[in-house]
Design an enzyme around this catalytic site. Sequence first.
Site, mmCIF file in Angstrom:
data_model
loop_
_atom_site.group_PDB
_atom_site.id
_atom_site.type_symbol
_atom_site.label_atom_id
_atom_site.label_comp_id
_atom_site.label_asym_id
_atom_site.label_seq_id
_atom_site.Cartn_x
_atom_site.Cartn_y
_atom_site.Cartn_z
ATOM 1 N N LYS A 1 0.810 -1.222 0.000
ATOM 2 C CA LYS A 1 0.000 0.000 0.000
ATOM 3 C C LYS A 1 0.844 1.273 0.000
ATOM 4 O O LYS A 1 0.379 2.328 -0.435
ATOM 5 C CB LYS A 1 -0.905 0.015 1.235
ATOM 6 C CG LYS A 1 -1.898 -1.134 1.300
ATOM 7 C CD LYS A 1 -3.189 -0.784 0.599
ATOM 8 C CE LYS A 1 -4.235 -1.889 0.766
ATOM 9 N NZ LYS A 1 -5.463 -1.601 0.029
ATOM 10 N N SER B 1 1.588 -9.775 -0.404
ATOM 11 C CA SER B 1 1.231 -8.357 -0.358
ATOM 12 C C SER B 1 1.459 -7.651 0.966
ATOM 13 O O SER B 1 1.660 -6.444 0.986
ATOM 14 C CB SER B 1 -0.228 -8.198 -0.787
ATOM 15 O OG SER B 1 -1.054 -9.037 -0.011
#
Lengths: 310, 310
Positions: A51, A300
């Site tokens: 992110k 991720s």
Amino acid sequence: MTTLADVLAAAERIRGHVHRTPVLTSRSLDAELGASVFCKCENLQKVGAFKARGACNAVLSLDAATAARGVVTHSSGNHAAALAYAAAVRGIPCAVVMPETAPAVKVAAVRGYGAEIRFCRPAEREAVCAALQQERGAHLVHPFADPAVIAGQGTAALELLEQVPELDLVITPVGGGGLCAGTAVAVRALRPTAEVLAAEPLAVDDAARSLATGVRQPRVDNPQTWADCLLTALGEPNFRLLQQHGVRVVTVGEQAMVDAARFCLERMKIVVEPGSATVLAALRALGGAIRGRRIGAILSGGNTDFAWLR
Amino acid sequence: MTTLADVLAAAERIRGHVHRTPVLTSRSLDAELGASVFCKCENLQKVGAFKARGACNAVLSLDAATAARGVVTHSSGNHAAALAYAAAVRGIPCAVVMPETAPAVKVAAVRGYGAEIRFCRPAEREAVCAALQQERGAHLVHPFADPAVIAGQGTAALELLEQVPELDLVITPVGGGGLCAGTAVAVRALRPTAEVLAAEPLAVDDAARSLATGVRQPRVDNPQTWADCLLTALGEPNFRLLQQHGVRVVTVGEQAMVDAARFCLERMKIVVEPGSATVLAALRALGGAIRGRRIGAILSGGNTDFAWLR
């Protein structure tokens, strides 16, 4: 629609503000799958997740006047910390609307990067954020349905293709679809022979249903899943990019996901949150279909309280 | 005595058989210490520890006739798996004497690399190994008091200095002293201005006592420590190399060590066994003395059952 040019520009923009994360391999994973798996460790990224890429690209893309009024978002998770970090990089104000139920560790992370937090009841997130945005004239950075965010997330796959050029397949988790859409844009442009897959928990399978029906489907209400990072439904631009690039979704069960997260911890010595471990669970589910292939797996994030380990 | 030339030759020999492990940084660690810490992640090395380096160098250094008769060792820990791996790389027989009390997961790892295991009572390890060695005419690869092993372990620091050239200080854990001695050889030759420190749990502080008294001291009997990888006493050549290169030992308590291992897990998203986390605990203990310095910290391994986490 986001293109390779946007991802390349994002990579240039965020250079030096995010880590070039390492690619790890595991002999035992390769032996089990009969394939070569290259794990792109975005769990080792700043703020513990990919992110940071999208948030930095969004914040660094703003013109000076807009930036000066600051940025806002609503998030209980990794995007809040990522936006707070990105705003700190640029030295502009950041306010995050968080539900009162947000975990203390996430609240502390956002505060640690110097952002202002406004708490609200979970159902009021969007309304409180919209009000705050108007009050300040601030810029809203959506966690995934934002072209600058999608382009930023695509830089992880860009790096992966530099680190391991000859991939047959790239797989990412899918929640809102920022990472998956950005990955599809980068991979399909740079290596058209490679397929892009998305891994999704069965308990929150809206991406699988959306792509199968050709219509964006609503998310499951109150899902029971360890994948707290994948609760959001696929965004609109994200859905269209996944369609355009022929992304296929592989769904996985809770136990398979937790087993994969445990494998990362015990064998690969890295912390991968359950939602991110979906990619390894999906590869296991694919079995013979991936034999002999060279696979990029984007891990991720690594933000977890380990409750799933007990 | 081991020299830089031995370490350089080892690096050439083991290339392709061990990982070039990544170097990770942590903004929050740097902020806490007021220093720049570069973590060399040997926990992400093959077999989960730097031991793969020394074992590969030892096995690949053997002449063909000696190699054909195979290698043996006694170990309940990471060296057993490392030697089994190295023997598999060269395609030669390997037998490991393990105490009956060895953890099942370690036994499985050694077996997974195709080595033969002979179990014995803990006190009989050396005798059983010596008998096996004679019976087979096999070559004994000692876990740390072996020049080829020391040179191999030194390759981690060699890589670290390539990855981050301008270090003021390098710190490793110390048990038998293979990693620490190899590191001292490489660092002191390539960057004479840099200091080498060794981190040791107070509960097994024989290295600290040995260097302080100038005489190699025996190990503590039945120590109570989470640092199961650091139970062995400093070897003879290891002791002399640490003396020669002016290595200074910093001792740390159990709680500080476990806190550092937890920091790695929760903040850096990597699994570091408690004995390896001593290096971060030692840096914390040094406080103001390391302010503003550029520090290489070798995180030596990640093999743990997480019992310390509870």
